[in-house]
Design a protein around this motif. Structure first.
Motif, PDB file in Angstrom:
ATOM      1  N   PHE A 161       0.835  -1.208   0.000  1.00 20.33           N
ATOM      2  CA  PHE A 161       0.000   0.000   0.000  1.00 20.33           C
ATOM      3  C   PHE A 161       0.869   1.259   0.000  1.00 20.33           C
ATOM      4  CE2 PHE A 161      -3.017  -3.175   1.232  1.00 20.33           C
ATOM      5  CZ  PHE A 161      -4.231  -2.731   0.737  1.00 20.33           C
ATOM      6  N   VAL A 162       2.010   1.196   0.672  1.00 20.17           N
ATOM      7  CA  VAL A 162       2.953   2.315   0.641  1.00 20.17           C
ATOM      8  C   VAL A 162       3.539   2.463  -0.757  1.00 20.17           C
ATOM      9  CG1 VAL A 162       5.175   3.132   1.511  1.00 20.17           C
ATOM     10  CG2 VAL A 162       3.485   2.184   3.090  1.00 20.17           C
ATOM     11  N   VAL A 163       3.860   1.329  -1.396  1.00 22.54           N
ATOM     12  CA  VAL A 163       4.407   1.362  -2.763  1.00 22.54           C
ATOM     13  C   VAL A 163       3.379   1.941  -3.732  1.00 22.54           C
ATOM     14  CG1 VAL A 163       5.329  -0.053  -4.646  1.00 22.54           C
ATOM     15  CG2 VAL A 163       5.921  -0.596  -2.270  1.00 22.54           C
ATOM     16  N   ILE A 164       2.109   1.560  -3.559  1.00 26.04           N
ATOM     17  CA  ILE A 164       1.060   2.132  -4.400  1.00 26.04           C
ATOM     18  C   ILE A 164       1.011   3.647  -4.225  1.00 26.04           C
ATOM     19  CG2 ILE A 164      -1.438   2.264  -4.786  1.00 26.04           C
ATOM     20  CD1 ILE A 164      -1.602  -0.685  -3.964  1.00 26.04           C
ATOM     21  N   LYS A 165       1.003   4.095  -2.960  1.00 28.92           N
ATOM     22  CA  LYS A 165       0.925   5.531  -2.663  1.00 28.92           C
ATOM     23  C   LYS A 165       2.068   6.284  -3.337  1.00 28.92           C
ATOM     24  CE  LYS A 165      -0.811   8.975  -0.112  1.00 28.92           C
ATOM     25  NZ  LYS A 165      -2.221   9.421  -0.204  1.00 28.92           N
ATOM     26  N   TRP A 166       3.251   5.710  -3.282  1.00 30.86           N
ATOM     27  CA  TRP A 166       4.407   6.358  -3.893  1.00 30.86           C
ATOM     28  C   TRP A 166       4.309   6.337  -5.417  1.00 30.86           C
ATOM     29  CZ3 TRP A 166       8.228   4.611  -7.181  1.00 30.86           C
ATOM     30  CH2 TRP A 166       9.314   5.474  -7.367  1.00 30.86           C
ATOM     31  N   SER A 167       3.869   5.235  -5.993  1.00 34.53           N
ATOM     32  CA  SER A 167       3.892   5.074  -7.450  1.00 34.53           C
ATOM     33  C   SER A 167       2.870   5.949  -8.164  1.00 34.53           C
ATOM     34  CB  SER A 167       3.674   3.604  -7.831  1.00 34.53           C
ATOM     35  OG  SER A 167       2.372   3.177  -7.464  1.00 34.53           O
ATOM     36  N   VAL A 168       1.758   6.279  -7.505  1.00 36.70           N
ATOM     37  CA  VAL A 168       0.710   7.067  -8.161  1.00 36.70           C
ATOM     38  C   VAL A 168       0.873   8.564  -7.917  1.00 36.70           C
ATOM     39  CG1 VAL A 168      -0.934   5.157  -8.055  1.00 36.70           C
ATOM     40  CG2 VAL A 168      -0.931   6.866  -6.222  1.00 36.70           C
ATOM     41  N   ALA A 169       1.971   8.950  -7.272  1.00 46.89           N
ATOM     42  CA  ALA A 169       2.167  10.374  -6.981  1.00 46.89           C
ATOM     43  C   ALA A 169       2.301  11.195  -8.255  1.00 46.89           C
ATOM     44  CB  ALA A 169       3.397  10.555  -6.090  1.00 46.89           C
ATOM     45  N   ASP A 170       3.006  10.655  -9.263  1.00 49.40           N
ATOM     46  CA  ASP A 170       3.261  11.411 -10.492  1.00 49.40           C
ATOM     47  C   ASP A 170       2.805  10.701 -11.759  1.00 49.40           C
ATOM     48  OD1 ASP A 170       4.647  13.573  -9.122  1.00 49.40           O
ATOM     49  OD2 ASP A 170       6.308  12.160  -8.851  1.00 49.40           O
ATOM     50  N   VAL A 171       2.229   9.514 -11.604  1.00 49.06           N
ATOM     51  CA  VAL A 171       1.779   8.734 -12.764  1.00 49.06           C
ATOM     52  C   VAL A 171       0.288   8.448 -12.601  1.00 49.06           C
ATOM     53  CG1 VAL A 171       2.072   6.571 -14.048  1.00 49.06           C
ATOM     54  CG2 VAL A 171       4.066   7.699 -13.018  1.00 49.06           C
ATOM     55  N   PRO A 172      -0.511   8.543 -13.681  1.00 49.56           N
ATOM     56  CA  PRO A 172      -1.942   8.249 -13.572  1.00 49.56           C
ATOM     57  C   PRO A 172      -2.192   6.903 -12.907  1.00 49.56           C
ATOM     58  CG  PRO A 172      -1.469   9.192 -15.714  1.00 49.56           C
ATOM     59  CD  PRO A 172      -0.148   8.966 -15.049  1.00 49.56           C
ATOM     60  N   PRO A 173      -3.041   6.857 -11.882  1.00 47.63           N
ATOM     61  CA  PRO A 173      -3.209   5.621 -11.106  1.00 47.63           C
ATOM     62  C   PRO A 173      -3.719   4.437 -11.921  1.00 47.63           C
ATOM     63  CG  PRO A 173      -4.911   7.228 -10.561  1.00 47.63           C
ATOM     64  CD  PRO A 173      -3.885   7.945 -11.377  1.00 47.63           C
ATOM     65  N   LEU A 174      -4.593   4.692 -12.895  1.00 50.07           N
ATOM     66  CA  LEU A 174      -5.117   3.577 -13.690  1.00 50.07           C
ATOM     67  C   LEU A 174      -4.041   2.992 -14.596  1.00 50.07           C
ATOM     68  CD1 LEU A 174      -8.681   4.921 -14.586  1.00 50.07           C
ATOM     69  CD2 LEU A 174      -7.988   3.420 -12.712  1.00 50.07           C
ATOM     70  N   LEU A 175      -3.092   3.826 -15.017  1.00 43.95           N
ATOM     71  CA  LEU A 175      -1.965   3.314 -15.802  1.00 43.95           C
ATOM     72  C   LEU A 175      -1.077   2.436 -14.923  1.00 43.95           C
ATOM     73  CD1 LEU A 175      -0.206   3.181 -18.330  1.00 43.95           C
ATOM     74  CD2 LEU A 175       0.916   5.298 -17.573  1.00 43.95           C
ATOM     75  N   VAL A 176      -0.842   2.859 -13.684  1.00 40.32           N
ATOM     76  CA  VAL A 176      -0.029   2.055 -12.771  1.00 40.32           C
ATOM     77  C   VAL A 176      -0.681   0.694 -12.548  1.00 40.32           C
ATOM     78  CG1 VAL A 176       1.000   1.917 -10.476  1.00 40.32           C
ATOM     79  CG2 VAL A 176       0.843   4.133 -11.634  1.00 40.32           C
ATOM     80  N   ALA A 177      -2.001   0.700 -12.355  1.00 46.09           N
ATOM     81  CA  ALA A 177      -2.716  -0.565 -12.153  1.00 46.09           C
ATOM     82  C   ALA A 177      -2.608  -1.449 -13.395  1.00 46.09           C
ATOM     83  CB  ALA A 177      -4.183  -0.290 -11.828  1.00 46.09           C
ATOM     84  N   ALA A 178      -2.712  -0.844 -14.582  1.00 49.92           N
ATOM     85  CA  ALA A 178      -2.588  -1.615 -15.825  1.00 49.92           C
ATOM     86  C   ALA A 178      -1.209  -2.256 -15.933  1.00 49.92           C
ATOM     87  CB  ALA A 178      -2.845  -0.710 -17.027  1.00 49.92           C
ATOM     88  N   LEU A 179      -0.173  -1.504 -15.599  1.00 47.47           N
ATOM     89  CA  LEU A 179       1.189  -2.036 -15.665  1.00 47.47           C
ATOM     90  C   LEU A 179       1.390  -3.151 -14.652  1.00 47.47           C
ATOM     91  CD1 LEU A 179       3.161   1.320 -16.043  1.00 47.47           C
ATOM     92  CD2 LEU A 179       2.807  -0.413 -17.807  1.00 47.47           C
ATOM     93  N   ARG A 180       0.805  -2.990 -13.468  1.00 49.34           N
ATOM     94  CA  ARG A 180       0.929  -4.029 -12.438  1.00 49.34           C
ATOM     95  C   ARG A 180       0.412  -5.373 -12.952  1.00 49.34           C
ATOM     96  NH1 ARG A 180      -1.531  -4.508  -6.678  1.00 49.34           N
ATOM     97  NH2 ARG A 180      -1.629  -6.779  -6.469  1.00 49.34           N
TER      98      ARG A 180
END
Length: 299
Positions: A27-46
């Motif tokens: 959850f901390v990694v998610i919080k950090w990763s979506v700071a500057d990148v669109p969250p739905l893109l991060v989820a897609a990459l995951r």
């Protein structure tokens, strides 16, 4: 006649604690990763990382295509898509890790409605405590716990519950194979939604200008959290039984809140702390209440 589950060994307990730590820190990694990148893109990459190349080595689960697609959409788009969006909009990593566990209550209520399963008294008591805690958190919603991300997180937990019912509708399906093959489904709709909401130029810049630390976070979420985590967890349940292993998942929000406090200095003012305590107590009663509660007729 199948063999009875083996007792938990020190090694198995250590592996279970390691996985709950990974899931909590995630959850901390998610919080950090979506700071500057669109969250739905991060989820897609995951999910893309979780699916490839694992699908070439893991057999396809024996499940109807409609159930596989439903599971992929429920987990990938509804559960994690909404969770990543909620965290990007202000939900803290610690509270997010706790509130996602309310999927247990949503699962019981949906199973009662869809499958006619009985709701036991301790489950009612646990849900009452937990939803009282969430109401208290909602009343104190503001800068610390924004209301809209709170509602998105609960909707994400509902998506998790829906996926649980889909699994129940496909008995005998290999759970690890289900996770890997269903991960093929979310990347495209998540990426399309990310492009439509954030703009295709933003997605292009995110993919080409993110540094190695962002891609390391994606690998952690896709491989460490999903493939490794779920693979080990599934093996532990198969060896020792769900009754012994599943309750250890209550440690996920403990690790999530601790890591969020350490990394993001997340605070817990009185209203938020009391609400979180009620949710945690309700979850514990839901999981362990059958052992404590004197047997009474189901509701």
């Amino acid at each position: 006649m199948s063999a009875s589950p083996a007792p938990l060994t020190a090694r198995s307990l250590g592996l279970a604690l390691l996985i709950t730590l990974i899931w909590g820190v995630n959850f901390v990694v998610i919080k950090w990763s979506v700071a500057d990148v669109p969250p739905l893109l991060v989820a897609a990459l995951r999910f893309a990382v979780a699916a490839l190349p694992a699908v070439f080595f893991v057999p396809r689960p024996a499940i109807a295509p409609r159930l596989l697609w439903s599971y992929g959409l429920a987990v990938g788009v509804m559960q994690f898509g909404l969770l990543y969006l909620a965290i990007q909009l202000g939900m803290s990593a610690g509270m997010g890790s706790l509130l996602m566990q309310t999927q247990a209550f949503f699962t019981v209520l949906l199973a009662a409605r869809v499958f006619g399963e009985r709701v036991m008294p301790w489950q009612v008591a646990g849900m009452t405590l937990a939803f009282g805690g969430m109401a208290l958190i909602g009343l104190t919603a503001g800068h610390d716990v924004p209301l809209f991300p709170l509602l998105l997180t609960l909707a994400a937990a509902l998506g998790w519950a829906v996926s649980n019912l889909i699994v129940k509708s496909a008995p005998g399906a290999n759970s690890f194979g289900l996770v890997i093959w269903s991960a093929l489904i979310p990347p495209l709709p998540l990426a399309l939604l990310a492009g439509l909401t954030a703009g295709w130029d933003t997605l292009g810049r995110a993919l080409t200008h993110s540094d190695w630390t962002f891609w390391a976070a994606v690998l952690f979420m896709g491989l460490g959290n999903t493939v490794l985590g779920f693979g080990i967890w599934s093996g532990l349940i198969q060896k020792h039984g769900a009754g012994r292993v599943a309750p250890l998942s209550l440690l996920v929000p403990v690790f999530g809140m601790l890591s969020s406090a350490l990394v993001f200095h997340e605070g817990f003012p009185p209203g938020k702390a009391l609400g979180a305590a009620l949710v945690a107590l309700g979850l514990a009663l839901h999981v362990f209440g059958g052992r404590w509660w004197r047997q009474k007729p189901a509701l």
